[in-house]
Design a protein around this motif. Structure first.
Motif, PDB file in Angstrom:
ATOM      1  N   GLN A 120       4.864  -1.703   9.861  1.00  0.00           N
ATOM      2  CA  GLN A 120       4.463  -0.407  10.409  1.00  0.00           C
ATOM      3  C   GLN A 120       4.318   0.581   9.246  1.00  0.00           C
ATOM      4  OE1 GLN A 120       3.690  -0.087  13.715  1.00  0.00           O
ATOM      5  NE2 GLN A 120       4.073  -2.303  13.692  1.00  0.00           N
ATOM      6  N   ALA A 121       3.089   0.699   8.780  1.00  0.00           N
ATOM      7  CA  ALA A 121       2.857   1.485   7.567  1.00  0.00           C
ATOM      8  C   ALA A 121       2.969   2.988   7.837  1.00  0.00           C
ATOM      9  CB  ALA A 121       1.480   1.158   7.004  1.00  0.00           C
ATOM     10  N   ASP A 122       3.502   3.697   6.849  1.00  0.00           N
ATOM     11  CA  ASP A 122       3.535   5.152   6.886  1.00  0.00           C
ATOM     12  C   ASP A 122       3.300   5.663   5.467  1.00  0.00           C
ATOM     13  OD1 ASP A 122       5.989   4.908   5.476  1.00  0.00           O
ATOM     14  OD2 ASP A 122       7.155   5.014   7.320  1.00  0.00           O
ATOM     15  N   ASP A 123       3.517   6.926   5.247  1.00  0.00           N
ATOM     16  CA  ASP A 123       3.221   7.511   3.940  1.00  0.00           C
ATOM     17  C   ASP A 123       4.134   6.976   2.838  1.00  0.00           C
ATOM     18  OD1 ASP A 123       1.221   8.981   5.055  1.00  0.00           O
ATOM     19  OD2 ASP A 123       2.393  10.826   5.256  1.00  0.00           O
ATOM     20  N   ASN A 124       5.234   6.337   3.220  1.00  0.00           N
ATOM     21  CA  ASN A 124       6.165   5.799   2.226  1.00  0.00           C
ATOM     22  C   ASN A 124       5.942   4.311   1.939  1.00  0.00           C
ATOM     23  OD1 ASN A 124       7.665   8.262   1.930  1.00  0.00           O
ATOM     24  ND2 ASN A 124       8.630   7.837   3.921  1.00  0.00           N
ATOM     25  N   THR A 125       4.965   3.702   2.602  1.00  0.00           N
ATOM     26  CA  THR A 125       4.691   2.283   2.399  1.00  0.00           C
ATOM     27  C   THR A 125       4.147   2.058   0.986  1.00  0.00           C
ATOM     28  OG1 THR A 125       4.246   1.946   4.739  1.00  0.00           O
ATOM     29  CG2 THR A 125       3.366   0.303   3.218  1.00  0.00           C
ATOM     30  N   THR A 126       4.691   1.054   0.297  1.00  0.00           N
ATOM     31  CA  THR A 126       4.282   0.750  -1.073  1.00  0.00           C
ATOM     32  C   THR A 126       3.454  -0.534  -1.116  1.00  0.00           C
ATOM     33  OG1 THR A 126       6.209  -0.625  -1.571  1.00  0.00           O
ATOM     34  CG2 THR A 126       6.441   1.773  -1.880  1.00  0.00           C
ATOM     35  N   LEU A 127       2.823  -0.769  -2.246  1.00  0.00           N
ATOM     36  CA  LEU A 127       2.086  -2.019  -2.436  1.00  0.00           C
ATOM     37  C   LEU A 127       3.027  -3.218  -2.355  1.00  0.00           C
ATOM     38  CD1 LEU A 127      -0.403  -1.121  -5.313  1.00  0.00           C
ATOM     39  CD2 LEU A 127      -0.767  -0.980  -2.845  1.00  0.00           C
ATOM     40  N   ASP A 128       4.246  -3.072  -2.855  1.00  0.00           N
ATOM     41  CA  ASP A 128       5.222  -4.155  -2.757  1.00  0.00           C
ATOM     42  C   ASP A 128       5.531  -4.480  -1.298  1.00  0.00           C
ATOM     43  OD1 ASP A 128       5.393  -4.445  -5.486  1.00  0.00           O
ATOM     44  OD2 ASP A 128       7.201  -3.222  -5.689  1.00  0.00           O
ATOM     45  N   ASP A 129       5.595  -3.462  -0.451  1.00  0.00           N
ATOM     46  CA  ASP A 129       5.816  -3.685   0.980  1.00  0.00           C
ATOM     47  C   ASP A 129       4.664  -4.495   1.575  1.00  0.00           C
ATOM     48  OD1 ASP A 129       8.168  -2.137   0.938  1.00  0.00           O
ATOM     49  OD2 ASP A 129       7.063  -0.289   1.424  1.00  0.00           O
ATOM     50  N   VAL A 130       3.450  -4.152   1.176  1.00  0.00           N
ATOM     51  CA  VAL A 130       2.270  -4.858   1.694  1.00  0.00           C
ATOM     52  C   VAL A 130       2.287  -6.312   1.246  1.00  0.00           C
ATOM     53  CG1 VAL A 130      -0.254  -4.951   1.681  1.00  0.00           C
ATOM     54  CG2 VAL A 130       0.914  -2.727   1.780  1.00  0.00           C
ATOM     55  N   VAL A 131       2.564  -6.538  -0.029  1.00  0.00           N
ATOM     56  CA  VAL A 131       2.619  -7.911  -0.545  1.00  0.00           C
ATOM     57  C   VAL A 131       3.688  -8.706   0.197  1.00  0.00           C
ATOM     58  CG1 VAL A 131       3.161  -9.334  -2.554  1.00  0.00           C
ATOM     59  CG2 VAL A 131       1.694  -7.317  -2.816  1.00  0.00           C
ATOM     60  N   ALA A 132       4.851  -8.115   0.396  1.00  0.00           N
ATOM     61  CA  ALA A 132       5.939  -8.812   1.083  1.00  0.00           C
ATOM     62  C   ALA A 132       5.536  -9.192   2.505  1.00  0.00           C
ATOM     63  CB  ALA A 132       7.187  -7.946   1.102  1.00  0.00           C
ATOM     64  N   ALA A 133       4.815  -8.304   3.186  1.00  0.00           N
ATOM     65  CA  ALA A 133       4.366  -8.601   4.549  1.00  0.00           C
ATOM     66  C   ALA A 133       3.352  -9.746   4.555  1.00  0.00           C
ATOM     67  CB  ALA A 133       3.765  -7.350   5.176  1.00  0.00           C
ATOM     68  N   TYR A 134       2.397  -9.683   3.642  1.00  0.00           N
ATOM     69  CA  TYR A 134       1.436 -10.793   3.519  1.00  0.00           C
ATOM     70  C   TYR A 134       2.177 -12.109   3.253  1.00  0.00           C
ATOM     71  CZ  TYR A 134      -3.363  -8.820   3.334  1.00  0.00           C
ATOM     72  OH  TYR A 134      -4.590  -8.280   3.629  1.00  0.00           O
ATOM     73  N   LEU A 135       3.108 -12.087   2.303  1.00  0.00           N
ATOM     74  CA  LEU A 135       3.772 -13.328   1.901  1.00  0.00           C
ATOM     75  C   LEU A 135       4.637 -13.905   3.019  1.00  0.00           C
ATOM     76  CD1 LEU A 135       4.753 -12.619  -1.812  1.00  0.00           C
ATOM     77  CD2 LEU A 135       2.754 -13.830  -0.911  1.00  0.00           C
ATOM     78  N   GLU A 136       5.201 -13.041   3.851  1.00  0.00           N
ATOM     79  CA  GLU A 136       5.955 -13.536   5.007  1.00  0.00           C
ATOM     80  C   GLU A 136       5.053 -14.379   5.907  1.00  0.00           C
ATOM     81  OE1 GLU A 136       8.063 -11.885   9.104  1.00  0.00           O
ATOM     82  OE2 GLU A 136       7.705 -10.491   7.449  1.00  0.00           O
ATOM     83  N   GLN A 137       3.835 -13.895   6.142  1.00  0.00           N
ATOM     84  CA  GLN A 137       2.911 -14.637   7.008  1.00  0.00           C
ATOM     85  C   GLN A 137       2.338 -15.860   6.298  1.00  0.00           C
ATOM     86  OE1 GLN A 137       0.158 -12.448   9.392  1.00  0.00           O
ATOM     87  NE2 GLN A 137       1.579 -10.748   9.762  1.00  0.00           N
TER      88      GLN A 137
END
Length: 383
Positions: A120-137
């Motif tokens: 659930q992205a918000d203004d505090n979401t980082t690129l590391d958060d995005v990578v971690a979400a991709y890698l989980e899937q």
């Protein structure tokens, strides 16, 4: 056979069915094009679950439709936006769908949507958060032996500040992929949250970023699906792809000419419209495989008005037309969708879709389709 159908003003006019169901054909691995149908899911209409909560899926009907697609020799693009991914089907539901399809059809050609929709992205979401979400899937899908379609990420579109951010994220995710993936460039007409994807509002800039990413990871990319509903943009990208990287058209408006191709190349297909058009897609590509381009176009060209109606703006609600035709054609016993999405289009849309499907031979049992159309009309007070 006829029935009375309302026009845009509500006046009833007798409509006479004229179409004949398309002949069946089955594609093989030697066919002229690789063809994926992005498949819908069948909701469970008897579930007590809130339709706006977790997805309640009729798994048997959903799997039966996938067996049908595989029987035509079509590949299945699983858990994509056609399956209401992000519009009713969340990541846990998508993973269950992917897992069930793998168990049901272990030898079928299936690529699976892999994204970041659990984040659930918000203004505090980082690129590391995005990578971690991709890698989980990535990990979850590869654990069951599934191939990947790297879906465009709403979270990345929000967190990225430059083209370099996209290159960073995709490079890190591709490093974790065990086999070449299909990339997914989805335009904002399908998902407004993807406006400015690849770090720019200009196609020319986005093109360079996307090509730089592919060129930096040539062994990790099977192909790219582009869904911008602009045939010239697809051709421009297609002609610049590195050798061995496939173009999969996602253009639900111009697919016949893009699949046929030109003197410089052609597109394979990964299309949501090839869910309701599955028999037409199989028959047309079987003809193209025999060198009969005229029959290929003669089969698919008449389906374009139907596709344009289903995918009209707001395009993200095209799934309603897809499921409507699945119901008319007997692939499910009801017209109920996840998130109550059966209400996302007005009655005149369904009337036009019914007529266009008849005209191009996509009502496989006209008697059943007429009976179901009459039952729908009665709900709207048309007797």
């Amino acid at each position: 056979m006829k029935l009375a159908l309302p026009d845009d003003r509500g006046s009833l006019t007798n409509y006479h069915l004229t179409g004949s169901p398309i002949a069946e054909a089955r594609l093989t691995p030697a066919s002229a094009r690789v063809v994926f149908s992005a498949a819908h899911v069948v909701a469970d209409p008897l579930s007590a679950a809130d339709p706006y909560g977790s997805a309640a899926v009729d798994w048997e009907a959903t799997m039966a439709f996938r067996r049908y697609l595989d029987g035509l020799g079509l590949g299945i693009a699983e858990a994509m936006d056609t399956a209401q991914r992000g519009m009713g089907l969340d990541w846990p539901g998508a993973l269950e769908l992917i897992t069930r399809t793998k168990a049901e059809l272990p030898d079928a050609l299936v690529f699976n949507g892999c994204g970041t929709d659990q984040l659930q992205a918000d203004d505090n979401t980082t690129l590391d958060d995005v990578v971690a979400a991709y890698l989980e899937q990535v990990e979850a899908i590869q654990k069951i032996g599934g191939r990947l379609i790297l879906m465009a990420s709403r979270a990345l579109a929000r967190a990225a500040n430059s083209p370099e951010d996209y290159l960073n994220v995709y490079g890190r995710v591709l490093d974790a992929c065990d086999a070449p993936v299909v990339l997914h460039w989805l335009g904002p007409m399908f998902d407004p949250a993807l406006e400015g994807y690849w770090g720019s509002d200009r196609f020319e800039d986005c093109l360079e970023t996307c090509l730089a990413m592919i060129s930096a990871n040539p062994d990790k990319v099977d192909g790219i699906k582009i869904s911008l509903l602009d045939k010239q943009k697809e051709v421009i990208l297609r002609r610049r792809l590195p050798a061995g990287v496939k173009m999969y058209t996602g253009d639900d408006f111009n697919y016949p000419e893009l699949i046929e191709g030109d003197e410089a190349g052609f597109s394979h297909a990964l299309l949501g419209i090839f869910d309701p058009l599955a028999p037409a897609a199989a028959y047309a590509v079987s003809r193209l495989s025999e060198g009969d381009a005229k029959s290929f176009r003669g089969t698919l060209d008449p389906t374009v008005p139907l596709a344009r109606q289903i995918f009209r703006a707001p395009t993200q609600y095209y799934k309603t037309g897809v499921v409507f035709l699945a119901w008319l054609n007997g692939f499910q016993e009801h017209f109920v969708m996840l998130n109550g999405a059966q209400a996302a289009r007005p009655l005149p849309d369904f009337v036009t879709i019914f007529k266009e499907a008849d005209a191009c031979g996509l009502l496989r049992d006209p008697d059943l389709a007429v009976a179901r159309m009459r039952s729908l009309l009665s709900i709207y007070g048309v007797s």
